[in-house]
Design an enzyme around this catalytic site. Structure first.
Site, PDB file in Angstrom:
ATOM      1  N   THR A   1       0.863  -1.193   0.000  1.00 58.73           N
ATOM      2  CA  THR A   1       0.000   0.000   0.000  1.00 58.73           C
ATOM      3  C   THR A   1       0.892   1.233   0.000  1.00 58.73           C
ATOM      4  O   THR A   1       1.604   1.497   0.975  1.00 58.73           O
ATOM      5  CB  THR A   1      -0.902   0.037   1.242  1.00 58.73           C
ATOM      6  OG1 THR A   1      -1.651  -1.172   1.304  1.00 58.73           O
ATOM      7  CG2 THR A   1      -1.859   1.219   1.161  1.00 58.73           C
TER       8      THR A   1
ATOM      9  N   LYS B   1      -7.154   1.884  -2.864  1.00 57.35           N
ATOM     10  CA  LYS B   1      -6.757   1.269  -1.585  1.00 57.35           C
ATOM     11  C   LYS B   1      -6.750   2.312  -0.459  1.00 57.35           C
ATOM     12  O   LYS B   1      -7.188   2.046   0.662  1.00 57.35           O
ATOM     13  CB  LYS B   1      -5.377   0.630  -1.751  1.00 57.35           C
ATOM     14  CG  LYS B   1      -4.756   0.107  -0.483  1.00 57.35           C
ATOM     15  CD  LYS B   1      -5.572  -0.994   0.152  1.00 57.35           C
ATOM     16  CE  LYS B   1      -4.999  -1.359   1.517  1.00 57.35           C
ATOM     17  NZ  LYS B   1      -5.918  -2.165   2.301  1.00 57.35           N
TER      18      LYS B   1
ATOM     19  N   LYS C   1      -0.033   5.183   8.436  1.00 54.01           N
ATOM     20  CA  LYS C   1       0.585   5.544   7.144  1.00 54.01           C
ATOM     21  C   LYS C   1      -0.485   5.701   6.060  1.00 54.01           C
ATOM     22  O   LYS C   1      -0.475   6.653   5.272  1.00 54.01           O
ATOM     23  CB  LYS C   1       1.612   4.448   6.778  1.00 54.01           C
ATOM     24  CG  LYS C   1       2.215   4.501   5.392  1.00 54.01           C
ATOM     25  CD  LYS C   1       1.644   3.458   4.422  1.00 54.01           C
ATOM     26  CE  LYS C   1       1.672   2.036   4.863  1.00 54.01           C
ATOM     27  NZ  LYS C   1       1.095   1.085   3.918  1.00 54.01           N
TER      28      LYS C   1
HETATM   29  P1  NAP Z   1       4.934  -5.987   7.990  1.00 53.34           P
HETATM   30  O1  NAP Z   1       4.579  -7.252   8.675  1.00 53.34           O
HETATM   31  O2  NAP Z   1       5.396  -4.823   8.812  1.00 53.34           O
HETATM   32  O3  NAP Z   1       6.051  -6.325   6.867  1.00 53.34           O
HETATM   33  C1  NAP Z   1       6.711  -5.304   6.190  1.00 53.34           C
HETATM   34  C2  NAP Z   1       7.695  -5.886   5.202  1.00 53.34           C
HETATM   35  O4  NAP Z   1       8.403  -4.791   4.550  1.00 53.34           O
HETATM   36  C3  NAP Z   1       8.776  -6.767   5.830  1.00 53.34           C
HETATM   37  O5  NAP Z   1       9.115  -7.790   4.940  1.00 53.34           O
HETATM   38  C4  NAP Z   1       9.938  -5.782   6.010  1.00 53.34           C
HETATM   39  O6  NAP Z   1      11.200  -6.400   6.053  1.00 53.34           O
HETATM   40  C5  NAP Z   1       9.810  -4.991   4.711  1.00 53.34           C
HETATM   41  N1  NAP Z   1      10.508  -3.714   4.772  1.00 53.34           N
HETATM   42  C6  NAP Z   1      10.261  -2.661   5.587  1.00 53.34           C
HETATM   43  N2  NAP Z   1      11.106  -1.644   5.320  1.00 53.34           N
HETATM   44  C7  NAP Z   1      11.921  -2.086   4.324  1.00 53.34           C
HETATM   45  C8  NAP Z   1      12.998  -1.479   3.601  1.00 53.34           C
HETATM   46  N3  NAP Z   1      13.409  -0.231   3.855  1.00 53.34           N
HETATM   47  N4  NAP Z   1      13.610  -2.218   2.644  1.00 53.34           N
HETATM   48  C9  NAP Z   1      13.187  -3.484   2.388  1.00 53.34           C
HETATM   49  N5  NAP Z   1      12.180  -4.099   3.012  1.00 53.34           N
HETATM   50  C10 NAP Z   1      11.542  -3.398   3.970  1.00 53.34           C
HETATM   51  O7  NAP Z   1       3.714  -5.432   7.126  1.00 53.34           O
HETATM   52  P2  NAP Z   1       2.475  -6.188   6.472  1.00 53.34           P
HETATM   53  O8  NAP Z   1       1.343  -6.165   7.426  1.00 53.34           O
HETATM   54  O9  NAP Z   1       2.918  -7.476   5.871  1.00 53.34           O
HETATM   55  O10 NAP Z   1       2.077  -5.133   5.322  1.00 53.34           O
HETATM   56  C11 NAP Z   1       2.783  -5.063   4.102  1.00 53.34           C
HETATM   57  C12 NAP Z   1       2.056  -4.069   3.205  1.00 53.34           C
HETATM   58  O11 NAP Z   1       0.716  -4.521   2.979  1.00 53.34           O
HETATM   59  C13 NAP Z   1       1.918  -2.665   3.797  1.00 53.34           C
HETATM   60  O12 NAP Z   1       2.003  -1.720   2.751  1.00 53.34           O
HETATM   61  C14 NAP Z   1       0.534  -2.669   4.407  1.00 53.34           C
HETATM   62  O13 NAP Z   1      -0.016  -1.371   4.502  1.00 53.34           O
HETATM   63  C15 NAP Z   1      -0.202  -3.529   3.406  1.00 53.34           C
HETATM   64  N6  NAP Z   1      -1.372  -4.253   3.919  1.00 53.34           N
HETATM   65  C16 NAP Z   1      -1.324  -4.875   5.106  1.00 53.34           C
HETATM   66  C17 NAP Z   1      -2.451  -5.557   5.555  1.00 53.34           C
HETATM   67  C18 NAP Z   1      -2.478  -6.261   6.891  1.00 53.34           C
HETATM   68  O14 NAP Z   1      -3.586  -6.532   7.355  1.00 53.34           O
HETATM   69  N7  NAP Z   1      -1.370  -6.575   7.533  1.00 53.34           N
HETATM   70  C19 NAP Z   1      -3.600  -5.613   4.783  1.00 53.34           C
HETATM   71  C20 NAP Z   1      -3.610  -4.979   3.527  1.00 53.34           C
HETATM   72  C21 NAP Z   1      -2.482  -4.300   3.118  1.00 53.34           C
HETATM   73  P3  NAP Z   1      11.882  -6.829   7.471  1.00 53.34           P
HETATM   74  O15 NAP Z   1      11.371  -8.202   7.765  1.00 53.34           O
HETATM   75  O16 NAP Z   1      13.346  -6.771   7.208  1.00 53.34           O
HETATM   76  O17 NAP Z   1      11.441  -5.800   8.489  1.00 53.34           O
END
Ligand code: NAP
Length: 295
Positions: free
Chosen positions: A98, A173, A241
Site C-alpha cells: 500500500t 486502496k 501511514k
Molecule cells: P509488515 O509485517 O510490517 O512487513 C513489512 C515488510 O516490509 C517486511 O518484509 C519488512 O522487512 C519490509 N521492509 C520494511 N522496510 C523495508 C525497507 N526499507 N527495505 C526493504 N524491506 C523493507 O507489514 P504487512 O502487514 O505485511 O504489510 C505489508 C504491506 O501490505 C503494507 O504496505 C501494508 O499497509 C499492506 N497491507 C497490510 C495488511 C495487513 O492486514 N497486515 C492488509 C492490507 C495491506 P523486514 O522483515 O526486514 O522488516
C-alpha cells in the site's frame, strides 16, 4: 501455469502468508526479505531464497513485492542490487504494497525505461484472508501483464479488479483504508462510551451485529478489543501511514476529510504511546485512556 516461477520480495505478516499460499498451490517461489532469517520458514516449505531483489528478478519472469510503505517500495526498486538492476523486456514487476500514487508512478516509469512491465496491485483484506487466498486485489497498470498474472491473483485473492492506469489501484486502496480507519475509531469510541455508561460491551456487540452496521471487522475485532488483545494482524503504524497518504490525497484535491483527520490524530497518539506494532484496533487504548477517570 501453476508451475510458473514467481519471485516474492517482503515476507512480513502479509508477504509470508501470500508466498506460502503460492507454494501450497504449486508455484515455484523464490523469496527475498531485508531481514534474511524470515526466508527460512519459506525455504522449509519449498521456496528458494535469493540474495538480493536483483537476483530474484533475474531468476523469475514475474516478481511480486509486499513491503511496508513508500520508502521500502522505492528502496527495493532503486537501491543497489534492487529490482531495476535486472528488470528487462519480458519481465513483470507487481507491487502489492500500500503506497501513494506518486510512489507507483516513479516505480512504473523506471521499470518502463528498462523495458519491463508494471502493475500496482494493493490488497484489501488482512492476515487471515491472505492465508486463505481471500484477498481483494486492486490492480492497475499494464493490462497484458494483468492478464498474464491472473493465475497468481486467482490463488491470492477471491476477486481482482483491474482499475486502469497506474495510480488508480493506490488511490482506491487509500480510500478503502481511510474509511476503515474512521470506522475503527467510531467503534472504539462506542465501546468506551458503553462501558463508561455502565452498559455491557458484549451486549453492544450483539446489538450492532443484528443491525445495518453489522460487519466482519466489528464481529472479529470487538471481543479481542474488549479484552485489550491487540495481537497484530494489521499493524497500527501501517494504518496510520494509510491515513496520512489518504489525507495527502485529500489535500491535493481540496477534499475536506474531517473524520479521517480526527481518526489520524488518534492513530498518531497511539504511535506516540508505543502502540505502532500492535494491531490497529489498539487505537481503543488511546480512547480508553482519554476517557473518564483518566484525569
Ligand atoms: P509488515 O509485517 O510490517 O512487513 C513489512 C515488510 O516490509 C517486511 O518484509 C519488512 O522487512 C519490509 N521492509 C520494511 N522496510 C523495508 C525497507 N526499507 N527495505 C526493504 N524491506 C523493507 O507489514 P504487512 O502487514 O505485511 O504489510 C505489508 C504491506 O501490505 C503494507 O504496505 C501494508 O499497509 C499492506 N497491507 C497490510 C495488511 C495487513 O492486514 N497486515 C492488509 C492490507 C495491506 P523486514 O522483515 O526486514 O522488516
Amino acid at each position: 501455469m501453476a508451475d510458473m516461477e514467481v519471485g516474492f520480495l517482503g515476507l512480513g505478516i502479509m508477504g509470508k502468508a501470500m508466498a506460502l499460499n503460492l507454494l501450497r498451490n504449486g508455484f515455484k517461489v523464490t523469496v527475498w526479505n531485508r531481514t534474511p532469517s524470515r526466508c527460512e520458514e519459506l525455504v522449509e516449505h519449498g521456496a528458494s531464497a535469493g540474495e538480493t531483489p536483483a537476483a530474484v528478478v533475474k531468476k523469475c519472469k514475474y516478481t511480486v513485492a509486499m513491503l511496508s510503505d513508500p520508502a521500502a517500495a522505492l528502496s527495493v526498486v532503486f537501491d543497489e542490487d534492487g529490482v531495476l538492476a535486472q528488470i528487462t523486456q519480458g519481465k513483470g514487476y507487481i507491487d502489492m504494497s500500500t503506497v501513494d500514487a506518486e510512489t507507483s508512478f516513479k516505480i512504473n516509469s523506471a521499470i518502463k525505461e528498462k523495458g519491463g512491465d508494471f502493475l500496482e496491485a494493493p490488497v484489501s483484506g488482512s492476515k487471515k484472508p491472505a492465508e486463505d487466498g481471500q484477498l481483494i486485489i486492486l490492480a492497475a497498470g499494464d493490462k497484458e501483464l494483468y492478464e498474464e498474472v491472473e493465475p497468481i491473483f486467482d490463488v491470492l485473492g477471491k476477486k481482482s479488479f483491474f482499475l486502469g492506469a497506474v495510480g488508480n489501484g493506490a488511490k482506491m486502496k487509500l480510500v478503502v483504508n481511510m474509511i476503515m480507519g474512521g470506522m475503527i475509531n467510531a467503534f472504539a469510541e462506542g465501546l468506551v462510551l458503553a462501558e463508561s455508561s455502565g452498559l455491557s460491551q458484549r451486549t453492544l456487540l450483539d446489538v450492532l451485529d443484528l443491525g445495518a452496521m453489522s460487519n466482519p471487522m466489528f464481529r472479529m475485532k470487538g471481543p479481542a478489543m474488549m479484552s485489550s488483545n491487540h495481537a497484530p494482524n494489521f499493524p497500527l503504524k501501517h494504518q496510520q501511514k494509510d491515513m496520512r497518504l489518504a489525507l495527502a490525497l485529500g489535500d491535493e484535491l481540496a477534499v475536506p476529510m474531517p473524520v479521517a483527520a480526527a481518526a489520524n490524530e488518534s492513530f498518531k497518539k497511539a504511535r506516540s504511546l508505543g502502540l505502532g506494532d500492535e494491531d490497529f484496533s489498539a487505537v481503543y487504548e488511546v480512547l480508553k485512556a482519554l476517557g473518564p477517570g483518566s484525569v
